[in-house]
Design an enzyme around this catalytic site. Structure first.
Site, PDB file in Angstrom:
ATOM      1  N   LYS A 106      49.220 -25.620  58.482  1.00  0.00           N
ATOM      2  CA  LYS A 106      48.622 -26.841  59.018  1.00  0.00           C
ATOM      3  C   LYS A 106      48.221 -27.775  57.880  1.00  0.00           C
ATOM      4  CE  LYS A 106      44.432 -24.073  59.778  1.00  0.00           C
ATOM      5  NZ  LYS A 106      43.470 -23.578  60.787  1.00  0.00           N
ATOM      6  N   ARG A 139      34.452 -20.568  68.766  1.00  0.00           N
ATOM      7  CA  ARG A 139      33.601 -21.523  68.062  1.00  0.00           C
ATOM      8  C   ARG A 139      32.172 -20.975  68.034  1.00  0.00           C
ATOM      9  NH1 ARG A 139      33.706 -26.924  67.333  1.00  0.00           N
ATOM     10  NH2 ARG A 139      35.659 -26.400  66.274  1.00  0.00           N
ATOM     11  N   ARG A 176      37.993 -20.011  72.820  1.00  0.00           N
ATOM     12  CA  ARG A 176      39.002 -20.937  73.357  1.00  0.00           C
ATOM     13  C   ARG A 176      40.343 -20.206  73.412  1.00  0.00           C
ATOM     14  NH1 ARG A 176      37.480 -25.120  68.807  1.00  0.00           N
ATOM     15  NH2 ARG A 176      37.532 -23.104  67.756  1.00  0.00           N
ATOM     16  N   LYS A 232      38.980 -27.099  56.151  1.00  0.00           N
ATOM     17  CA  LYS A 232      39.928 -25.997  55.939  1.00  0.00           C
ATOM     18  C   LYS A 232      39.788 -25.418  54.530  1.00  0.00           C
ATOM     19  CE  LYS A 232      42.909 -28.005  59.419  1.00  0.00           C
ATOM     20  NZ  LYS A 232      41.914 -29.030  59.834  1.00  0.00           N
ATOM     21  N   ASP A 266      35.017 -21.573  63.147  1.00  0.00           N
ATOM     22  CA  ASP A 266      36.122 -21.133  63.993  1.00  0.00           C
ATOM     23  C   ASP A 266      36.501 -19.724  63.577  1.00  0.00           C
ATOM     24  OD1 ASP A 266      36.040 -23.554  65.220  1.00  0.00           O
ATOM     25  OD2 ASP A 266      37.862 -24.352  64.312  1.00  0.00           O
ATOM     26  N   ASN A 294      33.740 -26.285  60.410  1.00  0.00           N
ATOM     27  CA  ASN A 294      33.718 -27.652  60.907  1.00  0.00           C
ATOM     28  C   ASN A 294      32.356 -28.289  60.645  1.00  0.00           C
ATOM     29  OD1 ASN A 294      36.342 -28.025  62.733  1.00  0.00           O
ATOM     30  ND2 ASN A 294      35.608 -25.931  62.961  1.00  0.00           N
ATOM     31  N   GLU A 308      38.220 -21.964  59.929  1.00  0.00           N
ATOM     32  CA  GLU A 308      37.777 -23.309  59.558  1.00  0.00           C
ATOM     33  C   GLU A 308      36.259 -23.360  59.618  1.00  0.00           C
ATOM     34  OE1 GLU A 308      39.516 -26.626  61.587  1.00  0.00           O
ATOM     35  OE2 GLU A 308      41.554 -25.828  61.473  1.00  0.00           O
ATOM     36  N   ARG A 363      47.897 -22.689  70.204  1.00  0.00           N
ATOM     37  CA  ARG A 363      46.694 -23.281  69.640  1.00  0.00           C
ATOM     38  C   ARG A 363      45.451 -23.023  70.488  1.00  0.00           C
ATOM     39  NH1 ARG A 363      48.916 -29.250  69.183  1.00  0.00           N
ATOM     40  NH2 ARG A 363      49.658 -28.602  71.248  1.00  0.00           N
TER      41      ARG A 363
END
Length: 320
Positions: free
Chosen positions: A162, A213, A228, A127, A276, A286, A284, A236
């Site tokens: 978050k 993603r 997603r 993050k 993301d 990842n 984000e 979410r």
């Protein structure tokens, strides 16, 4: 065909969901390329007099949901003797994870290619590392100060808050200015101002186009993203939280984002990364154990695991 030895550090292989597990896709691709596979969990790693070692087990994998692996007996091995080690342990990114990266960094020093690179795993919080690419991101605040968080929410009207650790959509909140629950949410996330948390402007596109993603392999994006889409009763965009994964081709903005971020990460040994993207902004980066490969493979006839193993083979050759 390869004659390399490849070890994987992962969560228990007995518990994976074979239809979705990207690590399994990587291992299947490596096995097809002739790699000799070995399996370890976090508890199998240790240091002895500065030498990185592990209790490994020879591994065979199968693309069969009824029987996807077979393990042989345990043996003690110098980790540096492997040609490559895949670090695919899922978050949480806690002190135990950090200790494991120290052991893997010694393995790297002693001869093994470790993917993703241990130093990068430590340095690139998924993050916070977005701060290195502000041109790719929506307005974002990382702080422990709850007053500053309240002011950020008031400025933007609606925000996502978050923690800086975790995965799968855990402890992600959508907060709105004027909502009486905002104070207790921020108190909980920061433990009353004693822990850092992140607040980002809410991106309403998530409800329609989802949280996409974008997988980046050795600096180059896979040509399709896994969008997603949140379920009707959840904010979410995480598959673990009930979102639906729908593949789509990359658009011009996706390619811009990947071009900004991918090469820099590849230079630092991060060969498999997941961006993301919501509404054209990266939320984000990842680097620990990105997923989504199996879903994209199935929808578009890809073999992302093979792309990744090809990159590993090139890196092994370059080190030699």
């Amino acid at each position: 065909m390869s004659a390399h030895r490849l070890a994987v550090v992962m969560d228990p292989i007995t518990d994976i969901k074979t239809a979705k597990d990207t690590t399994l896709a990587m291992l299947l691709a490596a096995q097809r390329r002739g790699f000799e596979l070995h399996y370890l969990e976090m508890g199998d790693l240790f240091l002895r007099d500065g030498v990185a070692c592990g209790h490994s087990r020879p591994l065979t994998v199968y693309d069969d949901p009824a029987r996807w692996f077979a393990l042989e007996g345990r043996r003690t091995t110098r980790l540096g003797d492997f040609d490559a080690i895949l670090m695919r342990k899922d978050p949480p990114f806690d002190t135990e994870y950090i200790y494991a990266t120290y052991i893997l960094e010694r393995a790297e020093d002693q001869g093994a290619l470790v993917v993703n690179r241990p130093r990068g795993l430590r340095d690139m919080n998924e993050k916070v590392y977005t701060a290195w690419f502000p041109q790719c991101c929506a307005p974002t605040l990382v702080t422990r100060d709850m007053a500053d968080m309240h002011a950020f929410v008031a400025e933007h009207g609606k925000a996502v808050a978050k923690p800086l650790h975790g995965m799968g959509g855990r402890s992600i909140f959508v907060v709105e200015h004027g909502d009486k629950n905002t104070a207790v949410i921020l108190e909980t996330l920061t433990d009353y101002g004693s822990r850092y948390a992140i607040v980002q402007r809410y991106l309403p596109e998530i409800a329609v186009t989802g949280d996409a993603r974008v997988l980046v392999v050795d600096g180059e994006p896979v040509p399709y993203a896994l969008a997603r889409i949140p379920s009707g009763d959840d904010n979410r965009g995480n598959l673990a939280a009930g979102a639906t994964g729908i593949g789509r081709p990359l658009d011009e903005r996706d390619r811009f984002l990947a071009a900004q971020i991918g090469p820099r990460l590849a230079e630092q040994g991060m060969l498999f990364v997941g961006l993301d993207v919501i509404g054209g902004f990266v939320t984000e980066i990842n680097v620990t154990s990105p997923t989504g490969a199996r879903e994209l493979d199935k929808q578009f006839g890809l073999d992302i695991g093979a792309l990744f193993i090809g990159a590993v083979e090139r890196r092994i050759a370059a080190r030699a």
